[in-house]
Design a protein around this motif. Sequence first.
Motif, PDB file in Angstrom:
ATOM      1  N   UNK A  50      42.774  55.583  32.374  1.00 53.12           N
ATOM      2  CA  UNK A  50      42.720  54.948  33.692  1.00 53.12           C
ATOM      3  C   UNK A  50      41.881  53.671  33.643  1.00 53.12           C
ATOM      4  N   UNK A  51      41.977  52.953  32.526  1.00 58.07           N
ATOM      5  CA  UNK A  51      41.178  51.749  32.293  1.00 58.07           C
ATOM      6  C   UNK A  51      42.094  50.649  31.786  1.00 58.07           C
ATOM      7  N   UNK A  52      42.626  49.814  32.659  1.00 61.06           N
ATOM      8  CA  UNK A  52      43.535  48.761  32.218  1.00 61.06           C
ATOM      9  C   UNK A  52      42.851  47.774  31.279  1.00 61.06           C
ATOM     10  N   UNK A  53      43.550  47.402  30.198  1.00 58.60           N
ATOM     11  CA  UNK A  53      43.017  46.404  29.283  1.00 58.60           C
ATOM     12  C   UNK A  53      43.128  45.002  29.841  1.00 58.60           C
ATOM     13  N   UNK A  54      43.985  44.801  30.830  1.00 54.33           N
ATOM     14  CA  UNK A  54      44.127  43.494  31.461  1.00 54.33           C
ATOM     15  C   UNK A  54      44.712  43.689  32.851  1.00 54.33           C
ATOM     16  N   UNK A  55      44.708  42.624  33.645  1.00 56.01           N
ATOM     17  CA  UNK A  55      45.079  42.754  35.054  1.00 56.01           C
ATOM     18  C   UNK A  55      46.535  43.159  35.245  1.00 56.01           C
ATOM     19  N   UNK A  56      47.414  42.776  34.315  1.00 57.55           N
ATOM     20  CA  UNK A  56      48.826  43.106  34.479  1.00 57.55           C
ATOM     21  C   UNK A  56      49.128  44.574  34.220  1.00 57.55           C
ATOM     22  N   UNK A  57      48.142  45.340  33.738  1.00 59.74           N
ATOM     23  CA  UNK A  57      48.365  46.758  33.452  1.00 59.74           C
ATOM     24  C   UNK A  57      47.767  47.675  34.507  1.00 59.74           C
ATOM     25  N   UNK A  58      47.202  47.107  35.572  1.00 60.83           N
ATOM     26  CA  UNK A  58      46.514  47.959  36.547  1.00 60.83           C
ATOM     27  C   UNK A  58      47.490  48.868  37.285  1.00 60.83           C
ATOM     28  N   UNK A  59      48.727  48.406  37.518  1.00 60.22           N
ATOM     29  CA  UNK A  59      49.690  49.236  38.251  1.00 60.22           C
ATOM     30  C   UNK A  59      50.077  50.455  37.426  1.00 60.22           C
ATOM     31  N   UNK A  60      50.154  50.299  36.102  1.00 55.86           N
ATOM     32  CA  UNK A  60      50.527  51.412  35.233  1.00 55.86           C
ATOM     33  C   UNK A  60      49.548  52.566  35.353  1.00 55.86           C
ATOM     34  N   UNK A  61      48.280  52.249  35.655  1.00 55.37           N
ATOM     35  CA  UNK A  61      47.267  53.301  35.729  1.00 55.37           C
ATOM     36  C   UNK A  61      47.522  54.271  36.870  1.00 55.37           C
ATOM     37  N   UNK A  62      48.233  53.841  37.900  1.00 49.71           N
ATOM     38  CA  UNK A  62      48.398  54.686  39.085  1.00 49.71           C
ATOM     39  C   UNK A  62      49.122  55.983  38.730  1.00 49.71           C
ATOM     40  N   UNK A  63      50.295  55.858  38.117  1.00 44.60           N
ATOM     41  CA  UNK A  63      51.073  57.057  37.768  1.00 44.60           C
ATOM     42  C   UNK A  63      50.843  57.476  36.321  1.00 44.60           C
ATOM     43  N   UNK A  64      50.588  56.511  35.436  1.00 42.89           N
ATOM     44  CA  UNK A  64      50.449  56.843  34.021  1.00 42.89           C
ATOM     45  C   UNK A  64      49.289  57.777  33.757  1.00 42.89           C
ATOM     46  N   UNK A  65      48.137  57.508  34.389  1.00 40.88           N
ATOM     47  CA  UNK A  65      46.993  58.373  34.168  1.00 40.88           C
ATOM     48  C   UNK A  65      47.202  59.749  34.781  1.00 40.88           C
TER      49      UNK A  65
ATOM     50  N   UNK B 138      34.958  46.513  35.606  1.00 42.22           N
ATOM     51  CA  UNK B 138      33.939  47.161  36.403  1.00 42.22           C
ATOM     52  C   UNK B 138      34.513  48.165  37.390  1.00 42.22           C
ATOM     53  N   UNK B 139      35.560  47.759  38.112  1.00 44.83           N
ATOM     54  CA  UNK B 139      36.143  48.641  39.130  1.00 44.83           C
ATOM     55  C   UNK B 139      36.820  49.845  38.489  1.00 44.83           C
ATOM     56  N   UNK B 140      37.586  49.611  37.425  1.00 37.27           N
ATOM     57  CA  UNK B 140      38.352  50.708  36.820  1.00 37.27           C
ATOM     58  C   UNK B 140      37.521  51.499  35.816  1.00 37.27           C
ATOM     59  N   UNK B 141      37.011  50.831  34.778  1.00 40.85           N
ATOM     60  CA  UNK B 141      36.363  51.545  33.680  1.00 40.85           C
ATOM     61  C   UNK B 141      35.022  52.141  34.099  1.00 40.85           C
ATOM     62  N   UNK B 142      34.097  51.279  34.546  1.00 38.48           N
ATOM     63  CA  UNK B 142      32.761  51.772  34.900  1.00 38.48           C
ATOM     64  C   UNK B 142      32.835  52.662  36.137  1.00 38.48           C
ATOM     65  N   UNK B 143      33.634  52.247  37.137  1.00 37.89           N
ATOM     66  CA  UNK B 143      33.774  53.079  38.325  1.00 37.89           C
ATOM     67  C   UNK B 143      34.313  54.458  38.011  1.00 37.89           C
TER      68      UNK B 143
ATOM     69  N   UNK C  41      30.963  48.353  39.119  1.00 40.48           N
ATOM     70  CA  UNK C  41      31.178  49.769  38.813  1.00 40.48           C
ATOM     71  C   UNK C  41      30.722  50.667  39.943  1.00 40.48           C
ATOM     72  N   UNK C  42      29.566  50.347  40.548  1.00 44.14           N
ATOM     73  CA  UNK C  42      29.090  51.104  41.709  1.00 44.14           C
ATOM     74  C   UNK C  42      30.035  50.929  42.889  1.00 44.14           C
ATOM     75  N   UNK C  43      30.595  49.716  43.046  1.00 43.34           N
ATOM     76  CA  UNK C  43      31.578  49.503  44.108  1.00 43.34           C
ATOM     77  C   UNK C  43      32.826  50.352  43.858  1.00 43.34           C
ATOM     78  N   UNK C  44      33.289  50.395  42.597  1.00 42.57           N
ATOM     79  CA  UNK C  44      34.441  51.231  42.267  1.00 42.57           C
ATOM     80  C   UNK C  44      34.169  52.700  42.531  1.00 42.57           C
ATOM     81  N   UNK C  45      32.947  53.150  42.231  1.00 42.29           N
ATOM     82  CA  UNK C  45      32.563  54.533  42.517  1.00 42.29           C
ATOM     83  C   UNK C  45      32.613  54.800  44.018  1.00 42.29           C
TER      84      UNK C  45
END
Length: 502
Positions: free
Chosen positions: A83-98, A212-217, A420-424
């Motif tokens: 659930x940690x996109x390597x780049x911005x274009x992969x953030x949508x994949x995290x929704x269902x993929x994870x 920060x939002x995805x990985x650390x959060x 990361x705290x904001x993502x949490x």
Amino acid sequence: MDNLTNLLNGFGDVLTPINLLLALLGVTVGTAVGVLPGIGPAMTVALLLPITYGLEPVQAFIMFAGIFYGGMYGGSTTSILLNTPGESSSVVTAIEGNKMARAGRAAQALATAAIGSFVAGTIGTLLLVLVAPQVVKFAISLGAPDYLAIMLLAFAGATSVLGSSRIRGFAALLLGLVIGLVGIDKVTGQQRLTLGIPQLADGIDVVVVAVGIFAVGEALWVAAHLRRNPGTVIPVGRPWMGKSDWRRSWKPWLRGTAYGFPIGALPAGGAEIPTFLSYATEKKLSKHPEEFGHGAIEGVAGPEAANNASAAGTLVPMLALGLPTNATAAVMLAAFTSYGIQPGPLLFQREPKLVWALIASLFIGNLFLLLLNLPLAPAWAKLLQIPRPYLYAGIIFFASMGAYAVNAQPLDLLLLLVLGLLGFAMRRFGLPVLPLIIGVILGPIAERQARMALQLSNGDASGLIGGPIAYVIYAVILLMISAPLLAKLRRKIMTKDVVYTP
């Protein structure tokens, strides 16, 4: 027909042992660094640029093309597994993929991502060969109001499709727009929301925000629940797709390609908009809508196809106009200039060997990508068997390393922790994170296009509406916003018409 002849000549230049080795090296390195949080293909191309000065331009760009496509798939790997996109274009994949990975279907998610990337990348590269002149002509015809309408369509979709409610989606989008405002106003030169910190004058890099939002959060969220819910090994499913998976994936692959290439070819396109639109489309058209949010394979197949098709599309404005639409294309543009080559309308005439070898290497690299990643799908999936405390400790380490490598300044590490705290907090209160990322990426672009439209109309607000294309897009936005209200009204009317009998 001339384009096909030129493409065959390009294959003749690529199909040599050293060039094939460079293509394989590019795909392998691109995939490997794409897996690491915060280190995407753009940074890899930038890091490898100095060591390619001894290579011929054709060889350097063959390797860069492999990194370009490899990084696209590597980003999807961390999206699915961690659930940690390597780049911005992969953030949508995290929704269902994870969600699929957590349900024991990590290998299937990786397989549909790899095959979808191959299908879309191949079709997109072929379209680059066949219809590049027409696509470029259409892109040039669009004005600032049209681009603004496209951005607003993405904003409307982000708030209406994602999250548990529209209000929460809109709140997350506003957070992203505020973060995107940090920096220097491009028109007035005034600093905005920088708090007097000079390092924030250039804004907050989207890589730092996404990591920060995805990985650390995510790491903080999991750590907060480890004591209540001890970490367990997530089971890994079989490594290949079944008949049902194939049946549910092939249409999203094609629809994702149809979104990715034309939008990626727009001078203000990129990969973020088509991946999101593909996800929204698959959610609307799916025969299994109840699975969305719980691991629907269509939600991985469509966005990943759109991602790779847009990668081919981004080469259209970069090669034909000298206009990069994402960070990787910008670094490749810098590589062109370092070799004394100026991309633009005359590039195909001045450097035909380089251009067609680059395009041919995209086909080769795409094939290598499939051959490399399909056998490795079970191996990537085994990352999920790492105990969660060790896994997320490693994520924070690599996230910190990737965030620091962006600008090499300690402030980015502090920003990473704050984000990361904001993502949490967003996870705690049920705010979807993707609208925030969309606001950060597209907010400054939408602002620039709106200002440009107003300047062209001498401040007249009617200049924001534009021509026929903008009218169509605004009609779609209106339909998207009003459809749930109309559906709710229709249900109320039908409820009143029902006659209850005791």
